[in-house]
Design an enzyme around this catalytic site. Structure first.
Site, PDB file in Angstrom:
ATOM      1  N   LYS A  39      -6.071  -1.540  75.059  1.00 16.50           N
ATOM      2  CA  LYS A  39      -7.057  -2.561  75.477  1.00 16.50           C
ATOM      3  C   LYS A  39      -6.718  -3.856  75.085  1.00 16.50           C
ATOM      4  CE  LYS A  39      -8.844  -1.705  70.588  1.00 16.50           C
ATOM      5  NZ  LYS A  39      -9.872  -0.932  69.828  1.00 16.50           N
ATOM      6  N   TYR A 269      -5.881 -35.483  64.127  1.00 17.81           N
ATOM      7  CA  TYR A 269      -7.247 -35.704  63.887  1.00 17.81           C
ATOM      8  C   TYR A 269      -7.805 -35.604  62.603  1.00 17.81           C
ATOM      9  CZ  TYR A 269      -7.868 -34.799  69.071  1.00 17.81           C
ATOM     10  OH  TYR A 269      -8.006 -34.998  70.436  1.00 17.81           O
TER      11      TYR A 269
HETATM   12  C1  LIG Z   1      -9.005  -0.160  69.056  1.00 15.17           C
HETATM   13  C2  LIG Z   1      -9.346   1.145  68.813  1.00 15.17           C
HETATM   14  C3  LIG Z   1      -8.249   2.280  68.404  1.00 15.17           C
HETATM   15  C4  LIG Z   1      -7.029   1.678  67.973  1.00 15.17           C
HETATM   16  O1  LIG Z   1      -6.943   1.056  66.514  1.00 15.17           O
HETATM   17  P1  LIG Z   1      -5.691   0.521  65.780  1.00 15.17           P
HETATM   18  O2  LIG Z   1      -6.287   0.191  64.543  1.00 15.17           O
HETATM   19  O3  LIG Z   1      -5.334  -0.653  66.764  1.00 15.17           O
HETATM   20  O4  LIG Z   1      -4.803   1.639  66.036  1.00 15.17           O
HETATM   21  C5  LIG Z   1      -8.654   3.600  68.272  1.00 15.17           C
HETATM   22  N1  LIG Z   1      -9.855   4.081  68.698  1.00 15.17           N
HETATM   23  C6  LIG Z   1     -10.839   3.188  68.855  1.00 15.17           C
HETATM   24  C7  LIG Z   1     -12.324   3.695  69.322  1.00 15.17           C
HETATM   25  C8  LIG Z   1     -10.680   1.695  69.146  1.00 15.17           C
HETATM   26  O5  LIG Z   1     -11.635   0.774  69.535  1.00 15.17           O
END
Ligand SMILES: *Cc1c(COP(=O)(O)O)cnc(C)c1O
Length: 376
Positions: A39, A269
């Site tokens: 993702k 800045y």
């Molecule tokens: C993002 C996510 C993961 C992965 O989590 P990590 O801590 O990056 O391994 C797994 N399950 C769900 C439902 C998530 O939203």
């Protein structure tokens, strides 16, 4: 390969991604399906390239947050199963079906809708039922009997998986994870008693895998951070980590200008920094628009010529100033490392997050669209 036409870029190591994936796979063993989480553009490592690499290494499932992310992977020719974790809205239904994405279903009303979609289509559609076991985010909080009845009431929607997500997996002082596991097991057993045995049960992201919480693995795990080389530190008495993973990404920017400032010169800045000595400063081609967080103003560091050097003054939208007094050999066009390593010196997302008062996930996901990606 040193790119000569980039001002600011990340180098992603396919070999390291593959190594991290195999480290996770080896830790859980052959009977547990590893579904890497890609993702958010694979935590900005590039979802398409990362997915190709991991599918090439044997990943049969990939997890995304939303339908659009799944569509991008399909359009790039990814044929692995794609699991959509983060819910979908009515306008996303056609693409969910057209691109053969498998959704998490987060409520019984949504399950009934999904069943009607499948019936209208005239063929079964698979789904994973998402249980809110105590995090109070997505997932259904309904009682086991109601869940079982709703699953049985479906005509065309097929239960393929049962999932939940932990709120406090890294906190070994909290009883929350044990409570969530117990709730999950109650529901799994109730479904089983109703004759329902989903092919996959999955609860664990990176942390429960890394710290060997075998009772939370089910027969599928969803690692994200670990695939990119990170295991967050645990709180309390955590077992030692089972897996050795390493960051797969180096983030670099080139020096645009070098100038010698007298003691007393005010930098950037708001004149947030005043030079307390004669200072050689470099202006580098990265700013908060690229993900160099403004909160690192006067606080953060970068690696220049193999040394950690400080950021001077405010981080601007497109530019950042650094102190290179101690590396006088650096010149216009040379690259410095914003995240990654040069020789023995490393600066990883966890260190940067600590300086900025945030979490390592946010540092990685914050790397901007403007930053080019190179695969090595
Ligand atoms: C993002 C996510 C993961 C992965 O989590 P990590 O801590 O990056 O391994 C797994 N399950 C769900 C439902 C998530 O939203």
């Amino acid at each position: 390969m040193v790119p000569t036409t980039c001002r600011c870029w990340v180098e992603v190591s396919r070999l390291q991604l593959a190594g991290n994936y195999h480290a996770v796979s080896a830790a859980v063993g052959p009977d547990i399906e590893v579904m890497p989480v890609v993702k958010a553009d694979a935590y900005r490592h590039g979802a398409v390239e990362v997915s190709r690499t991991l599918a090439g290494e044997g990943a049969r499932w990939l997890a995304v947050s939303n339908v659009e992310e799944g569509v991008v992977l399909r359009q790039a020719g990814i044929t692995a199963h794609i699991f959509v974790m983060g819910d979908f809205l009515p306008f996303e239904r056609p693409a969910l079906i057209d691109y053969e994405l498998t959704p998490a279903i987060h409520s019984l009303a949504q399950l009934a809708d999904y069943d009607r979609m499948a019936a209208a289509l005239g063929r079964p559609l698979e789904y994973h039922l998402s249980i809110d076991t105590g995090m109070s985010r997505l997932g259904t909080r309904d009682e086991p009997a109601a869940l079982a009845q709703s699953v049985l009431d479906c005509n065309a929607a097929r239960l393929q998986g049962l999932m939940t997500h932990f709120a406090s997996a890294a906190n070994f002082e909290s009883p929350q994870t044990a409570g969530q596991i117990a709730r999950f097991e109650t529901i799994r057993d109730a479904l089983q008693a109703a004759g329902l045995s989903p092919r996959y049960c999955h609860l664990s992201s990176s942390i429960p895998v890394a710290y060997g919480m075998r009772n939370a693995w089910g027969n599928m795990v969803r690692p994200g951070h670990a695939i990119y080389g990170y295991v967050s530190p645990a709180r309390g008495e955590a077992p030692t980590a089972l897996i050795q993973v390493r960051p797969a990404l180096n983030w670099k920017a080139r020096i645009l200008e070098v100038k010698d400032l007298p003691a007393g010169a005010q930098v950037g800045y708001g004149a947030m920094h005043t030079c307390d000595r004669a200072t050689r400063m470099a202006v580098i081609a990265v700013g908060y628009a690229d993900g160099m967080m403004h909160r690192l103003s006067n606080k953060g560091k970068v690696i220049a010529a193999g040394k950690l050097v400080p950021i001077l003054g405010a981080v601007s939208m497109d530019l950042t100033s650094i102190d290179i007094t101690d590396c006088p050999q650096l010149a216009i066009g040379d690259a410095v490392t914003l995240l990654g390593c040069e020789g023995a010196v490393t600066l990883d997302a966890q260190t940067i997050a600590k300086a900025a008062g945030t979490i390592s996930y946010s540092v990685l996901c914050g790397i901007g669209q403007r930053v080019k990606r190179i695969y090595v």
